[in-house]
Every structure is written in C-alpha cells, then in structure tokens.
Scaffold this active site. Structure first.
Site, PDB file in Angstrom:
ATOM      1  N   GLY A  30       0.856  -1.242  -0.224  1.00 51.35           N
ATOM      2  CA  GLY A  30       0.078   0.112   0.055  1.00 51.35           C
ATOM      3  C   GLY A  30       0.776   1.221  -0.037  1.00 51.35           C
ATOM      4  O   GLY A  30       2.099   1.181   0.125  1.00 51.35           O
TER       5      GLY A  30
ATOM      6  N   CYS B  62       5.602   9.679   0.329  1.00 51.91           N
ATOM      7  CA  CYS B  62       4.103   9.167   0.618  1.00 51.91           C
ATOM      8  C   CYS B  62       3.145   9.923   0.210  1.00 51.91           C
ATOM      9  O   CYS B  62       1.978   9.843   0.573  1.00 51.91           O
ATOM     10  CB  CYS B  62       4.178   9.153   2.115  1.00 51.91           C
ATOM     11  SG  CYS B  62       5.488   8.228   2.932  1.00 51.91           S
TER      12      CYS B  62
END
Length: 205
Positions: A67, A164
């Site tokens: 993820g 991120c």
C-alpha cells in the site's frame, strides 16, 4: 519468532523472496522479522500516482505490491520486514502498524526525543518531520513489506518525490535528531520494543 539481520540487499530480489516466503508458508511456518538495508531505489505502491514522482534522475523506480504512495530507500535506512501470520497470531493490520510505529516512538524516547504517530498518515513524526514510513501488504492472512526507519541517510532523494504522496513533507533521521547509532545497533535497540508491542496485542495486557 526468527530474527534475521540481512545486511545490504538489492530491493527486487528481496521483495520476491518476501513474496515467495508468504506464498509458500503454512500454518506451522515460524514468523520472521528481517532487518535489511537497500541500495538507492524509489518504490511505488499499488495505487501510487506518478504525479508524486517528480525527478527520479538516475535512481531506479520499482512498482511494487504494498500500500501507499512513492518513497525512497537507500543506505543508512533500516528496513523492518515483519513476515507474520496475522490470523494465527490474532493480530489485526492496524495493530501491526501501531506496533511498528510505537517501537520507533519508544526507541527515540530513550534519547529524550518526542515522536508521534498520525492516524491520518501512517508513520512516525518528530516536530512534523517524518522519521519512519510504513507500507504493508497482507496476502493469505500474512504480512510482508513493513517499515523504513531513517537512521543516517542522504535525504536529498526525498526532494525528488512527494514522499508518501505529500508535497512539501520534510524527512528527518536519527542522526539529525542527535541519535548516533550504527544501522545494526538501531535494529537491535528497536527489536525488543516491537516484540513487546506484539505481545501486548496478542495477550491483551
């Protein structure tokens, strides 16, 4: 639980090794934790957007099956890969993420550095700067991938991405926080904190 200190490993072969371990394990396979360092590489999660990959230059980019968005791995960064049968251990994914994050919070607290985890953006932060990043994959009820802890790393490559998926996010490492540890020592100091948090989850104490 078996702990392996694997040293520096190329990213792609180790990633495939994690996949193979997860796919071939059965109900009797012991859980393992791998501590690893990688040569420079950008990794992009399953649903990562290329808009966050700003200027990778000569650093390889690898699309992977965890993820999260894009991040950087390189020398001086400790990778913690928990290969755990979550169903057998009765551990939820959120519990595992919390155990990883809190192990870093506890580690830096030993040096009087205050760190926090954020519910809206997994990882560990000090004064708003990101110290550790988390990205997991669960397959067949077991975890792989894990957490990246910046120990003493060149932070320049993070400026080539939106780390991120967050533009302007600043990164930090233990060295810049005044915690001067060799990579292997940081792994040895982190491990008991992580194992303690896993025990608390399992026993409910």
């Amino acid at each position: 639980m078996k702990t392996l200190f694997r040293g520096r490993q190329d990213y792609i072969p180790l990633w495939h090794e994690m996949q193979d371990f997860t796919d071939s394990r059965d109900e009797n396979t012991p859980d393992e934790i791998w501590f690893v360092e990688h040569p420079p590489v950008f990794t992009m999660g399953l649903n990562a957007s290329e808009e966050h990959l700003l200027a990778p230059g000569d650093i390889p980019v690898v699309q992977i099956d965890r993820g999260g968005q894009v991040t950087f791995h390189g020398p001086g960064q400790l990778m913690i890969y928990p290969l755990i049968d979550l169903r057998r251990s009765n551990i939820g994914v959120r519990n595992l993420v919390t155990a990883l994050e809190q192990s870093v919070v506890d580690l830096v607290a030993e040096y009087e550095v205050a760190a926090v985890a954020r519910a809206d953006a997994p990882g560990v932060y000090v004064a708003g700067d990101k110290l550790a990043s988390v990205g997991l994959r669960i397959r067949r009820g077991s975890s792989f991938h894990g957490m990246a802890l910046n120990v003493d790393i060149d932070l320049e490559p993070f400026s080539r991405i939106n780390p991120c998926g967050y533009a302007e996010l600043q990164m930090t490492d233990l060295k810049r926080l005044g915690i001067d540890l060799a990579l292997a020592v940081s792994a040895e100091k982190l491990l008991p904190h992580f194992l303690r948090h896993l025990r608390v989850i399992r026993t409910g104490l």
